[in-house]
Design a protein around this motif. Sequence first.
Motif, PDB file in Angstrom:
ATOM      1  N   TRP A  48       0.831  -1.192   0.000  1.00  0.00           N
ATOM      2  CA  TRP A  48       0.000   0.000   0.000  1.00  0.00           C
ATOM      3  C   TRP A  48       0.872   1.251   0.000  1.00  0.00           C
ATOM      4  CZ3 TRP A  48      -1.008  -3.408   4.387  1.00  0.00           C
ATOM      5  CH2 TRP A  48      -0.094  -3.236   5.415  1.00  0.00           C
ATOM      6  N   ARG A  49       0.229   2.383  -0.119  1.00  0.00           N
ATOM      7  CA  ARG A  49       0.926   3.666   0.025  1.00  0.00           C
ATOM      8  C   ARG A  49       1.008   4.037   1.504  1.00  0.00           C
ATOM      9  NH1 ARG A  49      -2.214   4.989  -4.648  1.00  0.00           N
ATOM     10  NH2 ARG A  49      -0.897   5.447  -6.448  1.00  0.00           N
ATOM     11  N   THR A  50       1.920   4.948   1.804  1.00  0.00           N
ATOM     12  CA  THR A  50       2.060   5.415   3.181  1.00  0.00           C
ATOM     13  C   THR A  50       0.831   6.203   3.609  1.00  0.00           C
ATOM     14  OG1 THR A  50       4.470   5.508   3.021  1.00  0.00           O
ATOM     15  CG2 THR A  50       3.429   6.860   4.715  1.00  0.00           C
ATOM     16  N   ASN A  51       0.282   5.838   4.765  1.00  0.00           N
ATOM     17  CA  ASN A  51      -0.841   6.546   5.377  1.00  0.00           C
ATOM     18  C   ASN A  51      -0.505   6.684   6.851  1.00  0.00           C
ATOM     19  OD1 ASN A  51      -3.242   7.487   6.463  1.00  0.00           O
ATOM     20  ND2 ASN A  51      -4.519   6.246   5.110  1.00  0.00           N
ATOM     21  N   ILE A  52       0.068   7.825   7.227  1.00  0.00           N
ATOM     22  CA  ILE A  52       0.555   8.010   8.590  1.00  0.00           C
ATOM     23  C   ILE A  52      -0.588   7.970   9.587  1.00  0.00           C
ATOM     24  CG2 ILE A  52       1.810   9.577  10.121  1.00  0.00           C
ATOM     25  CD1 ILE A  52       3.358  10.561   7.732  1.00  0.00           C
ATOM     26  N   ALA A  53      -1.746   8.535   9.229  1.00  0.00           N
ATOM     27  CA  ALA A  53      -2.882   8.524  10.150  1.00  0.00           C
ATOM     28  C   ALA A  53      -3.338   7.108  10.458  1.00  0.00           C
ATOM     29  CB  ALA A  53      -4.039   9.338   9.559  1.00  0.00           C
ATOM     30  N   ALA A  54      -3.276   6.226   9.469  1.00  0.00           N
ATOM     31  CA  ALA A  54      -3.663   4.822   9.664  1.00  0.00           C
ATOM     32  C   ALA A  54      -2.497   3.967  10.126  1.00  0.00           C
ATOM     33  CB  ALA A  54      -4.241   4.251   8.369  1.00  0.00           C
ATOM     34  N   ARG A  55      -1.335   4.583  10.352  1.00  0.00           N
ATOM     35  CA  ARG A  55      -0.126   3.884  10.798  1.00  0.00           C
ATOM     36  C   ARG A  55       0.282   2.793   9.821  1.00  0.00           C
ATOM     37  NH1 ARG A  55      -3.577   4.741  14.876  1.00  0.00           N
ATOM     38  NH2 ARG A  55      -2.948   6.262  16.453  1.00  0.00           N
ATOM     39  N   ARG A  56       0.254   3.138   8.569  1.00  0.00           N
ATOM     40  CA  ARG A  56       0.741   2.257   7.511  1.00  0.00           C
ATOM     41  C   ARG A  56       1.863   2.971   6.782  1.00  0.00           C
ATOM     42  NH1 ARG A  56      -4.187  -0.976   4.490  1.00  0.00           N
ATOM     43  NH2 ARG A  56      -4.864  -2.204   6.292  1.00  0.00           N
ATOM     44  N   PHE A  57       2.980   2.275   6.632  1.00  0.00           N
ATOM     45  CA  PHE A  57       4.168   2.898   6.062  1.00  0.00           C
ATOM     46  C   PHE A  57       4.690   2.021   4.925  1.00  0.00           C
ATOM     47  CE2 PHE A  57       3.841   3.467  10.623  1.00  0.00           C
ATOM     48  CZ  PHE A  57       3.813   4.847  10.763  1.00  0.00           C
ATOM     49  N   ALA A  58       5.141   2.666   3.865  1.00  0.00           N
ATOM     50  CA  ALA A  58       5.694   1.971   2.701  1.00  0.00           C
ATOM     51  C   ALA A  58       7.092   2.519   2.445  1.00  0.00           C
ATOM     52  CB  ALA A  58       4.815   2.183   1.473  1.00  0.00           C
ATOM     53  N   ILE A  59       8.091   1.632   2.561  1.00  0.00           N
ATOM     54  CA  ILE A  59       9.479   2.001   2.357  1.00  0.00           C
ATOM     55  C   ILE A  59      10.071   1.030   1.348  1.00  0.00           C
ATOM     56  CG2 ILE A  59      11.714   2.410   3.443  1.00  0.00           C
ATOM     57  CD1 ILE A  59      10.243   2.682   6.099  1.00  0.00           C
ATOM     58  N   GLY A  60      10.366   1.514   0.154  1.00  0.00           N
ATOM     59  CA  GLY A  60      10.845   0.623  -0.899  1.00  0.00           C
ATOM     60  C   GLY A  60       9.774  -0.385  -1.254  1.00  0.00           C
ATOM     61  N   ARG A  61      10.116  -1.681  -1.197  1.00  0.00           N
ATOM     62  CA  ARG A  61       9.135  -2.718  -1.462  1.00  0.00           C
ATOM     63  C   ARG A  61       8.533  -3.294  -0.182  1.00  0.00           C
ATOM     64  NH1 ARG A  61      11.015  -8.208  -1.549  1.00  0.00           N
ATOM     65  NH2 ARG A  61      13.128  -8.434  -0.706  1.00  0.00           N
ATOM     66  N   TYR A  62       8.860  -2.668   0.949  1.00  0.00           N
ATOM     67  CA  TYR A  62       8.385  -3.162   2.239  1.00  0.00           C
ATOM     68  C   TYR A  62       7.201  -2.327   2.732  1.00  0.00           C
ATOM     69  CZ  TYR A  62      12.770  -5.718   2.358  1.00  0.00           C
ATOM     70  OH  TYR A  62      13.819  -6.542   2.048  1.00  0.00           O
ATOM     71  N   ALA A  63       6.266  -3.005   3.388  1.00  0.00           N
ATOM     72  CA  ALA A  63       5.103  -2.355   3.972  1.00  0.00           C
ATOM     73  C   ALA A  63       5.059  -2.682   5.456  1.00  0.00           C
ATOM     74  CB  ALA A  63       3.813  -2.827   3.291  1.00  0.00           C
ATOM     75  N   VAL A  64       4.776  -1.664   6.265  1.00  0.00           N
ATOM     76  CA  VAL A  64       4.753  -1.819   7.714  1.00  0.00           C
ATOM     77  C   VAL A  64       3.411  -1.309   8.228  1.00  0.00           C
ATOM     78  CG1 VAL A  64       5.883  -1.225   9.886  1.00  0.00           C
ATOM     79  CG2 VAL A  64       7.251  -1.473   7.805  1.00  0.00           C
ATOM     80  N   ALA A  65       2.727  -2.131   9.040  1.00  0.00           N
ATOM     81  CA  ALA A  65       1.446  -1.759   9.637  1.00  0.00           C
ATOM     82  C   ALA A  65       1.565  -1.863  11.149  1.00  0.00           C
ATOM     83  CB  ALA A  65       0.326  -2.661   9.119  1.00  0.00           C
ATOM     84  N   LEU A  66       1.157  -0.813  11.857  1.00  0.00           N
ATOM     85  CA  LEU A  66       1.249  -0.781  13.309  1.00  0.00           C
ATOM     86  C   LEU A  66      -0.150  -0.808  13.899  1.00  0.00           C
ATOM     87  CD1 LEU A  66       3.754   1.335  15.304  1.00  0.00           C
ATOM     88  CD2 LEU A  66       1.401   1.164  16.094  1.00  0.00           C
ATOM     89  N   ASP A  67      -0.405  -1.775  14.789  1.00  0.00           N
ATOM     90  CA  ASP A  67      -1.703  -1.915  15.457  1.00  0.00           C
ATOM     91  C   ASP A  67      -1.616  -1.244  16.814  1.00  0.00           C
ATOM     92  OD1 ASP A  67      -4.073  -2.636  16.630  1.00  0.00           O
ATOM     93  OD2 ASP A  67      -3.992  -4.731  15.995  1.00  0.00           O
ATOM     94  N   PRO A  68      -2.359  -0.135  17.041  1.00  0.00           N
ATOM     95  CA  PRO A  68      -2.248   0.581  18.323  1.00  0.00           C
ATOM     96  C   PRO A  68      -2.879  -0.161  19.488  1.00  0.00           C
ATOM     97  CG  PRO A  68      -3.943   1.568  16.960  1.00  0.00           C
ATOM     98  CD  PRO A  68      -3.284   0.522  16.110  1.00  0.00           C
ATOM     99  N   VAL A  69      -3.772  -1.103  19.231  1.00  0.00           N
ATOM    100  CA  VAL A  69      -4.440  -1.830  20.309  1.00  0.00           C
ATOM    101  C   VAL A  69      -3.522  -2.888  20.903  1.00  0.00           C
ATOM    102  CG1 VAL A  69      -6.417  -3.266  20.920  1.00  0.00           C
ATOM    103  CG2 VAL A  69      -6.691  -1.395  19.276  1.00  0.00           C
ATOM    104  N   THR A  70      -2.966  -3.727  20.045  1.00  0.00           N
ATOM    105  CA  THR A  70      -2.071  -4.791  20.515  1.00  0.00           C
ATOM    106  C   THR A  70      -0.617  -4.359  20.567  1.00  0.00           C
ATOM    107  OG1 THR A  70      -1.828  -5.656  18.258  1.00  0.00           O
ATOM    108  CG2 THR A  70      -3.636  -6.519  19.591  1.00  0.00           C
TER     109      THR A  70
END
Length: 284
Positions: free
Chosen positions: A147-169
């Motif tokens: 996906w594309r980077t969406n800081i509000a949704a805590r989703r980050f795209a760096i190169g070919r890597y995607a990072v998703a952060l779950d604030p609950v867990t």
Amino acid sequence: MARTKETRANAAPGAGTIFALRAIGLVLAARWLFSMAQMDLAAALSAMVSSPWACINLVFLFLLLFLPGARAVAERPFHPLPQWLRQALRLFAFLGFLFAVWSVGAFVANAGWRRAVQAVAATNGWLLVAPLLYAAVLWICRPRPLWRTNIAARRFAIGRYAVALDPVTRTVSVWAERRKVGQYDARELSVRWAAGQDLRPTPAATPAVVFGGVGEPGATAAPLGSVAAPALARSALGRRPKVELLWDSPAAAGHNRQTVFRATLTTEGDRVAARALDSTLRQV
């Protein structure tokens, strides 16, 4: 939360990629059939059987037209194709591009520019269109994050890597293209910039990134500009800056201080995403 119903006017992300690949396949197949129609049927079949390149083209056209396993899903907008299909299309498109460029180059070298221009006009520009179609498939199937980077949704795209952060867990999931690398405790992750890149505070503050829900006790916000990421200036050897995501878990014996991924910051979006991820992980 109610999910948006997918209609023809609201297609799932990734449907455009499937449509573009099938459209390219239809154009190549139509040109292939037109070329075969100019030959005798027996001669055409004999040429196809004795030509490895014809077999490669047939497999490539089959994959482009049918796209087995392709499905547009909102959770992976940039990856509607299975990984094996994406890699196969990239391989066949690369071979086709090399063959088309070599064929056109050899023809121009032997016939000269004047006859080459006449041949382009006689084929309605196909000598130039064919390499571009193969190059288009290569570009569509290039390595991309989910996906594309969406800081509000805590989703980050760096190169070919995607990072998703779950604030609950308070967990972080990492994907390399469509393959899931792993799931980690956010408190055990950190971002490390390439050696020689200084991280110094910057006076200008940008919009804050909040870890935790709105109004959640203990939720904190830190200015995104509190840590300055290095600019995208290349080194003296022409190398672009790199960033690493490190996992340091005291509970995982033998896995302490492990590199989750290492990515090159090739675009400004990569730099912004890495900077935002670094700032967000510091707030955990």
